[in-house]
Design an enzyme around this catalytic site. Structure first.
Site, mmCIF file in Angstrom:
data_model
loop_
_atom_site.group_PDB
_atom_site.id
_atom_site.type_symbol
_atom_site.label_atom_id
_atom_site.label_comp_id
_atom_site.label_asym_id
_atom_site.label_seq_id
_atom_site.Cartn_x
_atom_site.Cartn_y
_atom_site.Cartn_z
ATOM 1 N N ARG A 167 37.402 13.884 16.389
ATOM 2 C CA ARG A 167 37.810 14.720 17.531
ATOM 3 C C ARG A 167 39.260 14.434 17.921
ATOM 4 O O ARG A 167 39.930 15.244 18.531
ATOM 5 C CB ARG A 167 36.850 14.550 18.717
ATOM 6 C CG ARG A 167 37.125 15.506 19.854
ATOM 7 C CD ARG A 167 35.949 15.743 20.826
ATOM 8 N NE ARG A 167 34.966 14.694 20.882
ATOM 9 C CZ ARG A 167 35.151 13.525 21.502
ATOM 10 N NH1 ARG A 167 36.278 13.287 22.144
ATOM 11 N NH2 ARG A 167 34.210 12.616 21.492
ATOM 12 N N TYR A 193 46.990 40.756 24.794
ATOM 13 C CA TYR A 193 45.686 40.731 24.138
ATOM 14 C C TYR A 193 44.576 40.798 25.193
ATOM 15 O O TYR A 193 44.599 40.055 26.179
ATOM 16 C CB TYR A 193 45.574 39.435 23.327
ATOM 17 C CG TYR A 193 44.445 39.414 22.345
ATOM 18 C CD1 TYR A 193 44.446 40.256 21.244
ATOM 19 C CD2 TYR A 193 43.379 38.546 22.513
ATOM 20 C CE1 TYR A 193 43.395 40.231 20.341
ATOM 21 C CE2 TYR A 193 42.324 38.519 21.606
ATOM 22 C CZ TYR A 193 42.345 39.367 20.526
ATOM 23 O OH TYR A 193 41.308 39.346 19.637
ATOM 24 N N ASP A 224 53.204 34.423 23.157
ATOM 25 C CA ASP A 224 52.312 34.661 22.027
ATOM 26 C C ASP A 224 53.084 35.530 21.036
ATOM 27 O O ASP A 224 53.315 36.709 21.286
ATOM 28 C CB ASP A 224 51.035 35.366 22.532
ATOM 29 C CG ASP A 224 50.050 35.689 21.417
ATOM 30 O OD1 ASP A 224 50.442 35.721 20.237
ATOM 31 O OD2 ASP A 224 48.865 35.939 21.739
ATOM 32 N N LYS A 262 45.850 35.548 11.875
ATOM 33 C CA LYS A 262 46.595 36.725 11.421
ATOM 34 C C LYS A 262 47.557 36.318 10.298
ATOM 35 O O LYS A 262 47.111 36.026 9.207
ATOM 36 C CB LYS A 262 47.290 37.361 12.614
ATOM 37 C CG LYS A 262 46.408 37.477 13.880
ATOM 38 C CD LYS A 262 45.206 38.388 13.702
ATOM 39 C CE LYS A 262 44.151 38.244 14.791
ATOM 40 N NZ LYS A 262 44.594 38.350 16.167
HETATM 41 C C1 LIG Z 1 44.016 38.005 17.464
HETATM 42 C C2 LIG Z 1 44.900 37.657 18.588
HETATM 43 C C3 LIG Z 1 44.553 36.666 19.509
HETATM 44 C C4 LIG Z 1 43.243 35.937 19.429
HETATM 45 O O1 LIG Z 1 43.183 35.128 18.302
HETATM 46 P P1 LIG Z 1 41.800 34.728 17.537
HETATM 47 O O2 LIG Z 1 42.294 33.948 16.381
HETATM 48 O O3 LIG Z 1 41.128 36.013 17.156
HETATM 49 O O4 LIG Z 1 40.994 33.947 18.498
HETATM 50 C C5 LIG Z 1 45.457 36.379 20.519
HETATM 51 N N1 LIG Z 1 46.632 37.017 20.625
HETATM 52 C C6 LIG Z 1 46.997 37.980 19.749
HETATM 53 C C7 LIG Z 1 48.307 38.660 19.921
HETATM 54 C C8 LIG Z 1 46.149 38.333 18.709
HETATM 55 O O5 LIG Z 1 46.496 39.302 17.858
#
Ligand SMILES: *Cc1c(COP(=O)(O)O)cnc(C)c1O
Length: 413
Positions: free
Chosen positions: A71, A124, A197, A222
Site C-alpha cells: 500500500r 468532466y 486536468d 486515455k
Molecule cells: C476519462 C476522464 C477522467 C476520468 O478518468 P478515469 O480514468 O475514467 O477514471 C477525468 N477527466 C477527464 C478529462 C477524462 O477524460
C-alpha cells in the site's frame, strides 16, 4: 531493485527518450530491460538492523531504496512514477488506479472543511458530480464558472476561503483551451492554487507545470496508457505536494495494481509517437469535416474558426486527437451517420490506438431531455470523435462514405 527516489535517475531532453529511458535506472533486477511486475503484497527484511535502517530513512527523510508494504509502494509503480515526472517536467508524480481516483484523492487531500473551490463549466461530468455531492457534504462549496470568462473567475474568488481553481484544457466536448498565463497570474494574485486536468492535451502537447500551475492531473486511461486496455490516473507536481498525496494514498488505499502499472509504462513509451500522429490526423480530419456541406460546425482548436485557436497556437505543441462536430441533421440522422462508419468503435473514452466515436446526447447525458441537454450546450447532433492511430486517409474515406448518405432533408427545422 528499483530505487524509490527518482531524483537522481536519468533525465533527457526529448520526450521519447525520457519515455523509454527516463527516471528509472537501467538495471531493473534480473537483467530485465522492462520493469518487472512485482506481484508482492509485502516485503521482507533480513534482520532487525535492516528494519531500523529502513525506518530511520522513512521517518527522518533519508533515501528509501526498498519497499515495505504494497500500500506504500511497489517497484513497478515507482518506476512508472519517476518516468511520468520526467515527461511532465515535474519534481515527482503519483499514480492511481483510475483518473477519478486521482481527482478525488487530490481534492480530499488538499481541501479543508468550510473552504471553497472554483471549476469551469465543461469539466468532466463525474468530477463535477464529486464536487456537488461529496464535497458539499463536507461543507466545501463549488462555484462553476463559464470557461473562458476570466472576469467571472476572478469575481468568484472568496478571500481566505477559495483554495483552488480547477479546470481542464482542452475541455470536453468543445475543446476549449485555458489561457494558462492569465489563469496562473490571476490565481497567484489571489493566493489560490491551480489544478489542471490536461488529459486531452498530454505532456507532449502541453506541460502546465512550466506555466506555474500547482498540480497537473491526467486520466492515464486515455493517452498515457494509449491502447484502450487499462485504467489509470496521474498527478504531477513539486516534491512536497506529491509526498502529501502519496502519504494520503497510503491511508486511502487507492493503489494501482502492479500489472496495471506495467501496462501504463509500456504504453507511455510510445506516447509521443502516438500523440504526434494523432495531432496530424486530427488536423486533417477537422479540415475535411469543416469543408463538408453536411457538417454544420466543427470544434477543433487547430482550426482558425475555434474561439481559442490563438491561445492554443501560442501555448500548445499540437492540438490533440479529439474533434467535436455537428452533423447537419437531427438526433436520428446523426446516430445513423455514426452507425454507418466502419473504422471507429462506438464507445466512450479517447486517446487509444483505436478511433472511438460517440454522440454525447446519448452517451453522457441520456438521463436528460433534449431541452435540458441544450441548456448545458449539448446539441442532439453533436458528435465527439477521438482519433486513434489509424491512417487519416482511411478515416476520411470512411467519413465521406457515411456523410454521403446523410439525407439533405434531415436538417432540423
Ligand atoms: C476519462 C476522464 C477522467 C476520468 O478518468 P478515469 O480514468 O475514467 O477514471 C477525468 N477527466 C477527464 C478529462 C477524462 O477524460
Amino acid at each position: 531493485m528499483t530505487k524509490r527516489s527518482s531524483a537522481k535517475n536519468g533525465s533527457y531532453q526529448g520526450e521519447s527518450t525520457n519515455a523509454v529511458h527516463g527516471g528509472a535506472p537501467r538495471d531493473k533486477g534480473f537483467h530485465a530491460m522492462t520493469t518487472p511486475i512485482v506481484q508482492s503484497a509485502t516485503y521482507a527484511f533480513a534482520d532487525t538492523a535492516k528494519v531500523i535502517e529502513f525506518l530511520e530513512a522513512k521517518v527522518y527523510g533519508g533515501e528509501l531504496d526498498r519497499e515495505e508494504y504494497a500500500r506504500y509502494g511497489n517497484p513497478s509503480t515507482w518506476s512508472l512514477e519517476s518516468r511520468i515526472a520526467r515527461l511532465e517536467g515535474a519534481e515527482d508524480a503519483v499514480v492511481y488506479p483510475s483518473g477519478m481516483s486521482a481527482v478525488t484523492s487530490l481534492f480530499l487531500t488538499v481541501l479543508r472543511p468550510d473552504t471553497h473551490i472554483i471549476m469551469t463549466d465543461d469539466c468532466y461530468r463525474r468530477t463535477r458530480q464529486f464536487c456537488e455531492t461529496t464535497l458539499k457534504k463536507f461543507g466545501i462549496d463549488t462555484s462553476i464558472v463559464r470557461m473562458g470568462d476570466y472576469d467571472a473567475l476572478e469575481a468568484a474568488i472568496v478571500p481566505r476561503k477559495t483554495r483552488f481553481i480547477f479546470t481542464e484544457t482542452p475541455t470536453n466536448p468543445y475543446l476549449r483551451v485555458a489561457d494558462l498565463r492569465r489563469l496562473v497570474d490571476l490565481a497567484k494574485q489571489n493566493r489560490v492554487m491551480t489544478l489542471l486536468d490536461t488529459t486531452f492535451a498530454t505532456p507532449v502537447n502541453l506541460k502546465p507545470l512550466d506555466y506555474g500551475v500547482d498540480f497537473v492531473m491526467h486520466s492515464a486511461t486515455k493517452y498515457y496508457g494509449g491502447h484502450n486496455d487499462v485504467l489509470g490516473g496521474v498527478i504531477a507536481g513539486d516534491t512536497g505536494r506529491v509526498r502529501a498525496l502519496k502519504d494520503a494514498r497510503g491511508i486511502f488505499g487507492n493503489v494501482i495494481d502492479p500489472h496495471q502499472a506495467f501496462l501504463l509504462e509500456r504504453g507511455l513509451k510510445t506516447l509521443a509517437l502516438r500523440v504526434r500522429h494523432q495531432n496530424e490526423s486530427a488536423q486533417k480530419v477537422a479540415e475535411y469535416l469543416e469543408s463538408h456541406g453536411k457538417i454544420d460546425r466543427v470544434y477543433y482548436p487547430g482550426l482558425p474558426s475555434h474561439p481559442d485557436h490563438d491561445i492554443a497556437s501560442a501555448q500548445m505543441e499540437g492540438f490533440g486527437g479529439v474533434i467535436s462536430f455537428e452533423v447537419a441533421g437531427d438526433i436520428r440522422a446523426t446516430s445513423d451517420f455514426i452507425d454507418r462508419l466502419r473504422i471507429p468503435y462506438i464507445a466512450p473514452s479517447l486517446g487509444g490506438t483505436e478511433s472511438l466515436i460517440e454522440q454525447p446526447a446519448y452517451f453522457s447525458y441520456y438521463d436528460l431531455s433534449s431541452e435540458e441537454r441544450l441548456a448545458i450546450g449539448i446539441k442532439d447532433n453533436l458528435v465527439r470523435f477521438a482519433l486513434g492511430i489509424e491512417d487519416p486517409e482511411d478515416i476520411i474515406a470512411d467519413l465521406e462514405a457515411s456523410l454521403k448518405k446523410v439525407p439533405a432533408a434531415a436538417r432540423m427545422a
